[in-house]
Design a protein around this motif. Sequence first.
Motif, PDB file in Angstrom:
ATOM      1  N   THR A   1      20.905 -24.887  11.608  1.00  0.00           N
ATOM      2  CA  THR A   1      20.448 -25.684  10.744  1.00  0.00           C
ATOM      3  C   THR A   1      21.278 -25.643   9.468  1.00  0.00           C
ATOM      4  OG1 THR A   1      19.344 -24.133   9.459  1.00  0.00           O
ATOM      5  CG2 THR A   1      17.917 -25.199  11.155  1.00  0.00           C
ATOM      6  N   ILE A   2      21.401 -27.055   8.628  1.00  0.00           N
ATOM      7  CA  ILE A   2      22.165 -27.154   7.659  1.00  0.00           C
ATOM      8  C   ILE A   2      20.962 -27.765   6.574  1.00  0.00           C
ATOM      9  CG2 ILE A   2      22.989 -29.564   8.212  1.00  0.00           C
ATOM     10  CD1 ILE A   2      25.595 -27.623   6.687  1.00  0.00           C
ATOM     11  N   SER A   3      21.330 -27.294   5.141  1.00  0.00           N
ATOM     12  CA  SER A   3      20.213 -27.736   4.270  1.00  0.00           C
ATOM     13  C   SER A   3      20.933 -28.422   3.173  1.00  0.00           C
ATOM     14  CB  SER A   3      19.634 -26.567   3.829  1.00  0.00           C
ATOM     15  OG  SER A   3      18.565 -25.864   4.534  1.00  0.00           O
ATOM     16  N   SER A   4      20.130 -29.159   2.590  1.00  0.00           N
ATOM     17  CA  SER A   4      20.773 -29.801   1.220  1.00  0.00           C
ATOM     18  C   SER A   4      21.346 -28.809   0.203  1.00  0.00           C
ATOM     19  CB  SER A   4      19.704 -30.908   0.564  1.00  0.00           C
ATOM     20  OG  SER A   4      18.478 -30.435   0.273  1.00  0.00           O
ATOM     21  N   PRO A   5      21.919 -29.266  -0.851  1.00  0.00           N
ATOM     22  CA  PRO A   5      22.255 -28.282  -1.834  1.00  0.00           C
ATOM     23  C   PRO A   5      21.249 -27.509  -2.456  1.00  0.00           C
ATOM     24  CG  PRO A   5      23.942 -30.091  -2.006  1.00  0.00           C
ATOM     25  CD  PRO A   5      22.466 -30.366  -1.106  1.00  0.00           C
ATOM     26  N   SER A   6      19.937 -28.207  -2.687  1.00  0.00           N
ATOM     27  CA  SER A   6      18.690 -27.501  -3.452  1.00  0.00           C
ATOM     28  C   SER A   6      17.990 -27.002  -2.339  1.00  0.00           C
ATOM     29  CB  SER A   6      18.181 -28.567  -4.348  1.00  0.00           C
ATOM     30  OG  SER A   6      17.621 -29.764  -3.815  1.00  0.00           O
ATOM     31  N   ASN A   7      18.114 -27.270  -1.143  1.00  0.00           N
ATOM     32  CA  ASN A   7      17.323 -26.739   0.016  1.00  0.00           C
ATOM     33  C   ASN A   7      16.011 -27.622   0.146  1.00  0.00           C
ATOM     34  OD1 ASN A   7      19.047 -24.667   1.124  1.00  0.00           O
ATOM     35  ND2 ASN A   7      18.233 -23.350  -0.790  1.00  0.00           N
ATOM     36  N   THR A   8      16.113 -28.921  -0.346  1.00  0.00           N
ATOM     37  CA  THR A   8      14.935 -29.862  -0.287  1.00  0.00           C
ATOM     38  C   THR A   8      14.758 -30.252   0.951  1.00  0.00           C
ATOM     39  OG1 THR A   8      15.334 -30.211  -2.447  1.00  0.00           O
ATOM     40  CG2 THR A   8      13.901 -31.816  -1.189  1.00  0.00           C
ATOM     41  N   ILE A   9      15.853 -30.809   1.686  1.00  0.00           N
ATOM     42  CA  ILE A   9      15.982 -31.429   3.107  1.00  0.00           C
ATOM     43  C   ILE A   9      16.750 -30.357   4.133  1.00  0.00           C
ATOM     44  CG2 ILE A   9      16.652 -33.480   4.409  1.00  0.00           C
ATOM     45  CD1 ILE A   9      16.536 -35.075   1.959  1.00  0.00           C
ATOM     46  N   GLU A  10      16.268 -30.407   5.178  1.00  0.00           N
ATOM     47  CA  GLU A  10      16.897 -29.482   6.121  1.00  0.00           C
ATOM     48  C   GLU A  10      17.119 -30.117   7.406  1.00  0.00           C
ATOM     49  OE1 GLU A  10      15.835 -24.932   6.957  1.00  0.00           O
ATOM     50  OE2 GLU A  10      15.016 -26.041   8.611  1.00  0.00           O
ATOM     51  N   VAL A  11      18.295 -30.257   8.149  1.00  0.00           N
ATOM     52  CA  VAL A  11      18.330 -30.745   9.378  1.00  0.00           C
ATOM     53  C   VAL A  11      18.599 -29.451  10.362  1.00  0.00           C
ATOM     54  CG1 VAL A  11      19.977 -32.073  10.818  1.00  0.00           C
ATOM     55  CG2 VAL A  11      19.375 -32.757   8.715  1.00  0.00           C
ATOM     56  N   GLU A  12      17.971 -29.536  11.510  1.00  0.00           N
ATOM     57  CA  GLU A  12      18.244 -28.575  12.558  1.00  0.00           C
ATOM     58  C   GLU A  12      18.860 -29.480  13.773  1.00  0.00           C
ATOM     59  OE1 GLU A  12      15.376 -26.188  15.818  1.00  0.00           O
ATOM     60  OE2 GLU A  12      14.575 -26.549  13.868  1.00  0.00           O
ATOM     61  N   PHE A  13      20.035 -28.819  14.484  1.00  0.00           N
ATOM     62  CA  PHE A  13      20.561 -29.391  15.709  1.00  0.00           C
ATOM     63  C   PHE A  13      20.515 -28.397  16.895  1.00  0.00           C
ATOM     64  CE2 PHE A  13      23.945 -29.816  18.456  1.00  0.00           C
ATOM     65  CZ  PHE A  13      23.987 -31.017  18.595  1.00  0.00           C
ATOM     66  N   TYR A  14      20.168 -28.983  17.935  1.00  0.00           N
ATOM     67  CA  TYR A  14      20.175 -28.036  19.155  1.00  0.00           C
ATOM     68  C   TYR A  14      20.441 -28.846  20.322  1.00  0.00           C
ATOM     69  CZ  TYR A  14      15.469 -29.883  20.043  1.00  0.00           C
ATOM     70  OH  TYR A  14      14.383 -30.715  20.225  1.00  0.00           O
ATOM     71  N   LEU A  15      20.850 -27.965  21.202  1.00  0.00           N
ATOM     72  CA  LEU A  15      20.938 -28.616  22.553  1.00  0.00           C
ATOM     73  C   LEU A  15      19.887 -28.111  23.466  1.00  0.00           C
ATOM     74  CD1 LEU A  15      24.905 -27.876  23.331  1.00  0.00           C
ATOM     75  CD2 LEU A  15      23.810 -30.210  22.912  1.00  0.00           C
ATOM     76  N   SER A  16      19.396 -29.156  24.231  1.00  0.00           N
ATOM     77  CA  SER A  16      18.105 -28.716  24.958  1.00  0.00           C
ATOM     78  C   SER A  16      18.891 -28.129  26.274  1.00  0.00           C
ATOM     79  CB  SER A  16      17.231 -30.071  25.318  1.00  0.00           C
ATOM     80  OG  SER A  16      18.183 -30.885  25.988  1.00  0.00           O
ATOM     81  N   LYS A  17      17.719 -27.550  26.921  1.00  0.00           N
ATOM     82  CA  LYS A  17      18.018 -26.963  28.449  1.00  0.00           C
ATOM     83  C   LYS A  17      19.160 -27.617  29.266  1.00  0.00           C
ATOM     84  CE  LYS A  17      13.888 -23.944  28.296  1.00  0.00           C
ATOM     85  NZ  LYS A  17      12.646 -23.658  28.769  1.00  0.00           N
ATOM     86  N   ASP A  18      18.777 -28.877  29.116  1.00  0.00           N
ATOM     87  CA  ASP A  18      19.557 -29.542  29.917  1.00  0.00           C
ATOM     88  C   ASP A  18      20.938 -30.149  29.054  1.00  0.00           C
ATOM     89  OD1 ASP A  18      17.748 -31.254  28.444  1.00  0.00           O
ATOM     90  OD2 ASP A  18      17.134 -32.652  30.145  1.00  0.00           O
ATOM     91  N   SER A  19      21.075 -29.567  28.043  1.00  0.00           N
ATOM     92  CA  SER A  19      22.447 -29.842  27.340  1.00  0.00           C
ATOM     93  C   SER A  19      22.351 -31.269  26.763  1.00  0.00           C
ATOM     94  CB  SER A  19      23.547 -29.662  28.188  1.00  0.00           C
ATOM     95  OG  SER A  19      23.698 -28.276  28.618  1.00  0.00           O
ATOM     96  N   ILE A  20      21.104 -31.677  26.400  1.00  0.00           N
ATOM     97  CA  ILE A  20      21.204 -32.984  25.560  1.00  0.00           C
ATOM     98  C   ILE A  20      20.986 -32.790  24.036  1.00  0.00           C
ATOM     99  CG2 ILE A  20      19.682 -35.056  25.129  1.00  0.00           C
ATOM    100  CD1 ILE A  20      18.823 -34.917  27.912  1.00  0.00           C
ATOM    101  N   PRO A  21      21.921 -33.325  23.441  1.00  0.00           N
ATOM    102  CA  PRO A  21      21.692 -32.878  21.783  1.00  0.00           C
ATOM    103  C   PRO A  21      20.464 -33.463  21.075  1.00  0.00           C
ATOM    104  CG  PRO A  21      23.708 -34.374  22.216  1.00  0.00           C
ATOM    105  CD  PRO A  21      22.986 -34.386  23.494  1.00  0.00           C
TER     106      PRO A  21
END
Length: 147
Positions: A28-48
């Motif tokens: 995850t990466i968050s905004s400077p004030s932690n208001t917004i968070e983005v989670e990135f992951y690869l699924s089991k079949d390696s799809i982003p």
Amino acid sequence: MTKLRSLFLFAFSLLMMIGCKNNTLNTTISSPSNTIEVEFYLSKDSIPHYLVKHKNNIAIDSSSMGFEFKDQAPLQKGLKLIGVETNTQNETWEMPWGEQRSVRNNYNQLIVKLQEEKAPHRKFNIHFKVYDDGLGFRYEFLEQEGV
């Protein structure tokens, strides 16, 4: 400050290595004030995939990422993580026109580097920039043979 930043990058790298077991990634990466968070992951079949939260509430549910090209195979599954970078920007610049003269550019950035596991082994990066009032992402297609 340099020691603190180095410690943060070391801890982040350690978490990335733990999350990257079997070519899966969950970060995850968050905004400077932690208001917004983005989670990135690869699924089991390696799809982003990515997911966006605003004040801990899901704003954009899990969404897959990828591209379909004319005269080429789609670029969306069978991917592996080959690197991750983070960056922070906090600057102010002057706009020569408009109502607001001074513009603050303050964000945290996550760059995810991916490559196909099978031929033609195409590489691309996904850049996420997370601000306190929004976010953006873009694909970066690298110069490479056969693409």
